[in-house]
Design a protein around this motif. Structure first.
Motif, short mmCIF file in Angstrom:
data_model
loop_
_atom_site.label_atom_id
_atom_site.label_comp_id
_atom_site.label_asym_id
_atom_site.label_seq_id
_atom_site.Cartn_x
_atom_site.Cartn_y
_atom_site.Cartn_z
N TRP A 113 -34.52 -18.64 -25.26
CA TRP A 113 -33.60 -17.51 -25.43
C TRP A 113 -32.20 -18.00 -25.80
CZ3 TRP A 113 -34.21 -12.87 -21.57
CH2 TRP A 113 -35.48 -12.31 -21.73
N THR A 114 -31.55 -17.25 -26.69
CA THR A 114 -30.18 -17.56 -27.10
C THR A 114 -29.20 -16.47 -26.69
OG1 THR A 114 -30.59 -16.56 -29.27
CG2 THR A 114 -30.98 -18.93 -29.05
N TRP A 115 -29.70 -15.31 -26.28
CA TRP A 115 -28.83 -14.20 -25.89
C TRP A 115 -29.66 -13.17 -25.15
CZ3 TRP A 115 -29.15 -8.98 -27.24
CH2 TRP A 115 -28.06 -8.19 -26.86
N SER A 116 -29.03 -12.49 -24.19
CA SER A 116 -29.67 -11.39 -23.48
C SER A 116 -28.64 -10.30 -23.27
CB SER A 116 -30.25 -11.85 -22.14
OG SER A 116 -29.23 -12.37 -21.30
N SER A 117 -29.09 -9.06 -23.29
CA SER A 117 -28.20 -7.92 -23.14
C SER A 117 -27.73 -7.81 -21.70
CB SER A 117 -28.91 -6.64 -23.57
OG SER A 117 -29.98 -6.35 -22.70
N PRO A 118 -26.64 -7.07 -21.46
CA PRO A 118 -26.15 -6.91 -20.08
C PRO A 118 -27.19 -6.29 -19.15
CG PRO A 118 -24.48 -6.19 -21.66
CD PRO A 118 -25.73 -6.45 -22.45
N TRP B 183 -30.25 -7.04 -18.91
CA TRP B 183 -31.08 -8.08 -18.29
C TRP B 183 -30.40 -8.63 -17.05
CZ3 TRP B 183 -35.90 -10.05 -18.79
CH2 TRP B 183 -36.17 -11.25 -18.14
N GLY B 184 -29.10 -8.92 -17.15
CA GLY B 184 -28.39 -9.44 -15.99
C GLY B 184 -28.33 -8.43 -14.86
N SER C 21 -27.12 -14.42 -14.80
CA SER C 21 -25.99 -14.40 -15.72
C SER C 21 -26.50 -14.73 -17.12
CB SER C 21 -24.94 -15.41 -15.29
OG SER C 21 -25.47 -16.73 -15.32
N ASP C 22 -25.61 -14.62 -18.11
CA ASP C 22 -26.02 -14.90 -19.49
C ASP C 22 -26.57 -16.32 -19.62
OD1 ASP C 22 -25.34 -12.41 -20.28
OD2 ASP C 22 -23.37 -12.94 -21.06
#
Length: 617
Positions: A293-298, A300-301, A307-308
């Motif tokens: 993974w390179t990015w996750s939306s808020p 997910w957190g 955290s990201d």
């Protein structure tokens, strides 16, 4: 339009001029020295010629005089006479003068030869320098022409000012865009084409650059020939001489309007996309190949508590249930072959402190050559759906089981009713009542399916209200109910228990307390504890004021035949109940004791255990 000046060409021109001036100065000094020497020799020669002429005149005069006298000079004691002596001195001086004249003539010839050589060298150098200057000027003109063409071809607007900022030159692109000639720009300055709102700040910044000698760079809106403004990136650099003094400023304005508009549109699109992503209930993420993974939306957190940076790489896998991790990674391996990722797994919910089912789906983003750049995916919370599906499965199974048992009960009721009926109309009346009783029971059971537990007082009042009024009217005073509310029953006991109450109530309406003007029905219930068998519901049914029950029984031998059989045989057999049924002098007494479940058992039942119904034997 003036020719294009550049710093490199000016430096080359200045260097060449300085070199030529130095060489010319050297030649001028040498030539002046030679001319000065030649002048001195000429002056000496002229003086000598004058002296020779004077001596020659004296000698001629002396000779004429001697010839006229024709007398030899007197000699005394071997010493020439004074007259003869003077002639000899004159001749000697004349001889010396001729010798000096000859020497000076030779020196003059040498000086003239040297001067001719200097003149020849000077002419040769001048001719060579002239050729060099001609060639340099030709090369410079070619270079200037090339640079002029380049300056007119480049898309930027170019301009030049002097050291104090006065515009001296602009390229063709400037004139084409602004519609202003170089003369107008020279008189008004390049700042005149800026937007009025941008001009004060631009002028202040440019004056600061002129004062401090630092490069100038600003973004401005510039007025075009069609009376429209476009955004430009304007930059100016100073040109310095050998002593470091600024002699000119060169500037360029690059059109960046479309770029700024595109960037603004991109920012707006990104803001909308981010708003859309952050407003979605799904958990959105991006990944490289290999589930990195390179990015996750808020979301997910918020959902997982990660955290990201904790979700990057394979950190997101920590949020999945340990039993699901292997299947999740296996799904990623298949996705690389099939071009689509789909799996279902349990993700930890930070808010609830438990795992919830999520359905994950992703598709690859590919380049034109088909190579995968990244994966875009979503994880959707399907925990409620999975739970409802499980409940639906349980309910369907329960419905099928209940339907089978209900059909068995109906079959048994019909069989018993037929057996105890004398005629068709008697059977029709009895079976109708009993089917209605079963329908009422099914209505109560539907509440249980909706999550509501069934209490004994509900069941009792539901059945009695079908035969008599419990709130007001004559029938209300003939019935007394006494017992605690909310004694919950197991669903497995409800149907048979309801049929027993129905038979008791029907008998009371037709033959018992509710059929007699002086009759009274009293129903009491309570919970008793049995050391060996837990909690039990004890129900006491008593009818009084009925009259000659023995005679009534003899006159109607089928009275309570099915009901009494149900109470004395079916309840003990199916529910393990303790029952007693007997006639009294003025009515009937019936007691039923049946085990009731505790709260934990009821919770298990509501979460999916299916009730079981036996057949009436």
């Amino acid at each position: 339009m003036t020719e294009v000046p550049t710093a490199q060409m000016d430096e080359l021109r200045i260097s060449e001029e300085l070199r030529l001036l130095d060489e010319n100065e050297q030649l001028r000094v040498q030539l002046e020295t030679a001319l000065e020497e030649n002048q001195h020799i000429s002056e000496d020669r002229d003086q000598l010629l004058v002296r020779v002429a004077d001596l020659a005149m004296e000698l001629r005069a002396e000779t004429r005089k001697r010839l006229e006298d024709d007398t030899p000079p007197a000699v005394e004691s071997g010493v020439p006479l004074k007259k003869e002596t003077g002639r000899s001195e004159t001749e000697e001086e004349l001889r010396v003068a001729f010798e000096e004249l000859q020497v000076l003539t030779e020196e003059l010839e040498v000086a003239n030869t040297t001067l001719q050589q200097f003149n020849a060298q000077l002419e040769e150098r001048v001719a060579a320098r002239t050729r060099e200057i001609v060639d340099a000027n030709a090369a410079l003109r070619r270079s200037e022409a090339a640079l002029q063409a380049v300056a007119n071809v480049v898309p930027d607007l170019l301009w030049r000012t002097d050291h104090i900022g006065r515009t001296e030159w602009v390229n063709r692109r400037w004139s084409d865009y602004t519609g202003k000639s170089v003369g107008i720009i020279v008189s008004t300055g390049w700042l005149s084409v800026l937007h009025p709102d941008d001009r004060p700040a631009a002028e202040e910044a440019f004056m600061r650059s002129l004062r401090d000698g630092v490069p100038y760079q600003q973004e401005h809106r510039m007025l075009g020939v069609h009376n429209n403004y476009r955004w430009f990136m304007v930059r100016a650099e100073p040109m310095r001489d050998d002593r470091g003094n600024i002699v000119a400023w060169f500037g360029a304005a690059m059109d960046m309007h479309d770029q700024l508009v595109s960037m603004q549109a991109l920012k707006t699109s990104e803001a909308r996309f981010r708003t859309l992503i952050e407003g979605m209930p799904q958990l959105v993420w991006r990944s490289a190949n290999g589930a990195q993974w390179t990015w996750s939306s808020p979301q997910w957190g918020t959902a997982t508590g990660q955290s990201d940076w904790q979700s990057w790489g394979r950190g997101w896998l920590d949020a999945f249930h340990p039993d699901d991790k292997d299947s999740v990674l296996s799904s990623w391996e298949k996705a690389l072959e099939e071009g689509i990722l789909e799996f279902e797994g349990r993700v930890f919910s930070a808010a609830e402190g438990r795992y919830r089912y999520f359905q994950t789906r992703a598709l690859p983003v590919r380049r034109e050559d088909g190579q995968i750049v990244e994966w875009l995916g979503t994880s959707t919370d399907v925990d409620d759906l999975v739970r409802l599906q499980n409940e639906q499965t349980v309910l369907v199974s329960e419905l099928q089981h209940r339907t089978r048992n209900l059909m068995a009960v109906v079959q048994a009721v019909i069989t018993k009713t037929i057996k105890n009926s004398d005629a068709l109309h008697d059977f029709t009346a009895r079976i109708g009542d009993r089917m209605q009783a079963l329908a009422r029971v099914q209505g109560l059971l539907s509440r249980r399916a909706a999550g509501t537990r069934i209490a004994f007082d509900w069941l009792l009042k539901e059945e009695l209200s079908a035969h008599a009024s419990l709130d007001e009217g004559p029938g209300a005073s003939k019935i007394t109910l006494n017992g605690p509310e909310g004694i919950l029953l197991s669903s497995s006991t409800i149907q048979t228990f309801a049929l027993a109450l129905h038979e008791l109530a029907t008998n009371a309406v037709k033959y018992g307390a509710l059929a007699s003007a002086s009759g009274h029905l009293s129903i009491e219930w309570s919970v008793v504890k049995r050391d060996d068998d837990g909690s039990h519901l004890l129900v006491h049914w008593r009818e009084t004021g009925v009259g000659d029950t023995e005679g009534a029984d003899r006159d109607a031998p089928d009275r309570m035949g099915y009901g009494r059989e149900l109470i004395e045989r079916a309840l003990p057999y199916q529910l393990g109940a303790r029952t007693r049924y007997r006639f009294t002098d003025d009515g009937i007494e019936c007691s039923i004791e049946v085990q009731i479940p505790d709260v934990a058992a009821l919770n298990d039942e509501l979460q999916g255990s299916s009730p079981s119904y036996g057949l009436l034997g």
